[in-house]
Design a protein around this motif. Structure first.
Motif: not given
Length: 250
Positions: A97-98, A100-102, A114, A190, A193-194
């Motif tokens: 998740l971290e 992919s979010a970045r 976001v 961030f 969202f993550a």
């Protein structure tokens, strides 16, 4: 013992997907290089500038260096404890998740979207708890300011005399508060969202890991490794700018 420690650290690097993160950071560095070229070299950096930036941020070069720095701050027992969590289903989900979010927020339009959503809906209490527990805003600002200072010091070391050390500190002082505000907003955006796919129980479990002595040690080790790398890259980039500026002057 050194062989066993190396195996442990390599497992941690792999399970935490550090090289994948460094690949993303290299993309961000190459994009930032455009602004450095425009601001400091009048857009005349050319292939030498961009090729050198790419080499400085090459994940293949940085990954072993990062592992070395990380293990300066961790012992085998701490690494084993971290592996218990990060090799679990939840641990792997969080890492994915971290990262992919970045990667997704690398797109400016996505990042702005976001930011707007979080501004409208607010930041979850658990995210604020994580930020507060890790003092994430201040530590990120300190490291970013240090890297920026090294960038200017690299220019001075490379022979540029357009400004002095005193001028650098003045520039940094003017930059610090705007950077702090943007860092606060970016982190809230961030992290919200993550972690949005996680339920409260899973996110609480993750936060509780960072609140343990092992979690704090890992947090410290990560900040130390990244800060050291960014300082080294910042200084080398400053030297590069100075060298190309002198060539341009000639």
């Amino acid at each position: 013992m050194p062989v066993w420690a190396s195996e442990l650290s390599t497992r941690l690097m792999e399970v935490a997907q550090i090289e994948r993160l460094l690949v993303q950071l290299a993309r961000e560095a190459e994009r930032s290089a455009v602004f450095v070229d425009d601001d400091f070299l009048d857009g005349n950096g050319g292939p030498v500038f961009y090729d050198t930036i790419k080499k400085l941020n090459d994940p293949a070069r940085l990954t072993p260096r990062f592992e070395e720095l990380l293990m300066e701050k961790l012992n085998d027992q701490q690494v084993e404890a971290l592996l218990l969590f990060f090799e679990s289903t939840l641990g792997q989900q969080i890492i994915e998740l971290e990262l992919s979010a970045r990667e997704v927020m690398f797109d400016d339009e996505v990042e702005q979207s976001v930011r707007q959503q979080v501004a409208q809906n607010g930041t979850p209490d658990l995210v604020l708890r994580m930020m507060d527990e890790g003092d994430l805003v201040e530590r990120n600002v300190i490291d970013a300011m240090s890297s920026l200072r090294q960038f200017y010091m690299g220019q001075l070391d490379g022979g540029l005399s357009d400004f002095s050390k005193s001028d650098v500190e003045t520039l940094l002082a003017e930059t610090e508060e705007p950077m702090r505000i943007d860092t606060q907003i970016w982190l809230e955006s961030f992290l919200t969202f993550a972690y949005s796919p996680l339920n409260e129980g899973d996110l609480t479990t993750y936060i509780e890991l960072w609140e343990t002595q092992t979690g704090k040690a890992y947090d410290t080790a990560l900040f130390y490794a990244f800060a050291t790398l960014f300082d080294e890259i910042g200084f080398a980039t400053g030297q590069l700018v100075a060298r190309l500026s002198r060539v341009s002057d000639i």
